[in-house]
Motif scaffolding. Structure first.
Motif, PDB file in Angstrom:
ATOM      1  N   HIS A 190     138.835 -20.912  42.190  1.00  0.00           N
ATOM      2  CA  HIS A 190     139.479 -21.514  43.457  1.00  0.00           C
ATOM      3  C   HIS A 190     140.958 -20.855  43.454  1.00  0.00           C
ATOM      4  N   ASP A 200     149.165 -31.095  44.058  1.00  0.00           N
ATOM      5  CA  ASP A 200     148.698 -32.285  43.681  1.00  0.00           C
ATOM      6  C   ASP A 200     147.246 -32.392  44.184  1.00  0.00           C
ATOM      7  N   ASP A 201     147.106 -32.093  45.350  1.00  0.00           N
ATOM      8  CA  ASP A 201     145.673 -32.487  45.766  1.00  0.00           C
ATOM      9  C   ASP A 201     144.796 -31.393  45.624  1.00  0.00           C
ATOM     10  N   ALA A 202     145.320 -30.195  45.520  1.00  0.00           N
ATOM     11  CA  ALA A 202     144.622 -28.900  45.439  1.00  0.00           C
ATOM     12  C   ALA A 202     143.939 -28.881  44.001  1.00  0.00           C
ATOM     13  N   SER A 204     143.801 -31.614  41.863  1.00  0.00           N
ATOM     14  CA  SER A 204     142.657 -32.629  41.744  1.00  0.00           C
ATOM     15  C   SER A 204     141.313 -32.160  42.009  1.00  0.00           C
ATOM     16  N   MET A 205     141.273 -31.550  43.227  1.00  0.00           N
ATOM     17  CA  MET A 205     140.142 -31.103  43.846  1.00  0.00           C
ATOM     18  C   MET A 205     139.359 -29.993  42.956  1.00  0.00           C
ATOM     19  N   ALA A 206     140.056 -28.995  42.627  1.00  0.00           N
ATOM     20  CA  ALA A 206     139.588 -27.690  41.765  1.00  0.00           C
ATOM     21  C   ALA A 206     139.357 -28.295  40.359  1.00  0.00           C
ATOM     22  N   PRO A 208     138.876 -31.689  38.591  1.00  0.00           N
ATOM     23  CA  PRO A 208     138.851 -33.412  38.485  1.00  0.00           C
ATOM     24  C   PRO A 208     138.797 -33.761  37.177  1.00  0.00           C
ATOM     25  N   HIS A 229     147.868 -32.911  35.396  1.00  0.00           N
ATOM     26  CA  HIS A 229     146.635 -32.695  35.618  1.00  0.00           C
ATOM     27  C   HIS A 229     146.144 -32.055  34.266  1.00  0.00           C
TER      28      HIS A 229
END
Length: 328
Positions: A190, A200-202, A204-206, A208, A229
């Protein structure tokens, strides 16, 4: 006589370094040298963010700016070195250097067909920082997730590739779309442009299930976004803090300690110079990886000794991919 050029510090940096903080001066060196001495001419000079950090620690106005270089011997009265030999030394931003104590000269690894410049980058201090930062400190395990920022830089790009060799899922953050594309070419699982995504979203996706290892070259606000994270018991290695080197005054937060406590995160600072006794071992390993094509690298080379300050300032403007060098 030899008319040498050197860049000296005019004043301590305030905020981001500026061209006016440096002065190009000349000094006269002798054609003849004394027994045991060598005279050399710079071929490549390293450009490093740590110079900004060291400015107020070990340099004062009038000092030659610190740094490492690859040079060719032009005159020698030392049995160990002949005219034409290529050497590595930390003599600062100088076009020519009179070496009176040859113990200051660093051994050169056997590069084979590799370019000399890799000794200042992927097979040099920056590559060693990545190598030992992983091998001796973070010790990532197969199946773990490692995140590295400034991932397209001289240290981060090597760290990410070595982590992939160890079987890790690797996440990289960089500052341009071109750098992100290069990280994908290197095999990063990623890669994100932190200027264009919600961090934060990136993450969380990469990741989990959390980040096990965080190789931090940047510090600042980006690092505070990563810490929540972290996997419980995760490891953070602080290698650099380029995001705050140019700050004026003290930062007032945000503060990371609660996240460190909640996740029982292990946080360590790291200086490659504490690993000096192991450098030769690391260099041999990195050279082998480069020769085998398992480790890829890029260099941003500025032509001309007179452009040393401009190349240095570019480090803080995101203009460099891979290792920044000046070709004298």
């Amino acid at each position: 006589m030899v008319i040498a050029k050197k860049w000296v510090l005019v004043r301590e940096f305030v905020g981001k370094p500026k061209n006016g903080d440096f002065s190009l001066e000349e000094e006269i060196l002798p054609d003849e040298v004394n027994d045991g001495e060598v005279l050399c001419e710079a071929l490549y000079l390293s450009v490093d963010p740590y110079v900004r950090f060291l400015c107020n620690v070990m340099m004062k106005p009038g000092d030659t700016v610190v740094g490492e270089q690859i040079a060719r011997v032009t005159t020698s009265k030392n049995l160990k070195y002949s005219v034409g030999d290529v050497i590595r030394l930390s003599s600062g931003w100088r076009s020519h250097t009179l070496v009176t104590d040859v113990s200051q000269i660093e051994a050169m690894p056997d590069l084979g067909d590799l370019p000399l410049s890799v000794v200042l980058g992927a097979a040099g201090v920056t590559g060693l920082t990545a190598f030992f930062g992983l091998e001796d400190k973070l010790q990532p395990l197969e199946g773990e997730t490692l995140l590295v920022n400034s991932a397209a830089g001289a240290v981060g790009s090597v760290a990410g590739q070595i982590a992939k060799m160890k079987g890790c899922t690797v996440i990289g953050f960089a500052g341009t779309d071109d750098k992100v594309e290069w990280l994908k070419e290197l095999g990063f699982d990623h890669a994100f442009n932190y200027k264009k995504v919600d961090v934060d979203d990136a993450v969380s996706m990469a990741a989990p299930n959390g980040v096990h290892c965080y190789f931090d070259n940047v510090g600042g606000y980006l690092s505070t976004q990563i810490l929540p994270h972290m996997h419980r018991g995760g490891r953070v290695l602080i290698v650099g803090s380029i995001a705050t080197y140019n700050d004026i005054g003290k930062s007032t937060g945000p503060y990371p300690f609660e996240d460190i406590l909640k996740k029982c995160v292990n946080v360590n600072g790291f200086s490659i110079y504490d690993m000096y006794q192991k450098w030769r071992y690391g260099e041999v390993h990195l050279v082998k990886l480069l020769q085998q094509g398992k480790l890829r690298h890029r260099e941003t080379i500025t032509e001309g000794f007179e452009l040393m300050p401009s190349a240095f300032i570019g480090l803080f403007e995101g203009t460099c991919t891979g290792k920044a060098l000046v070709k004298a």
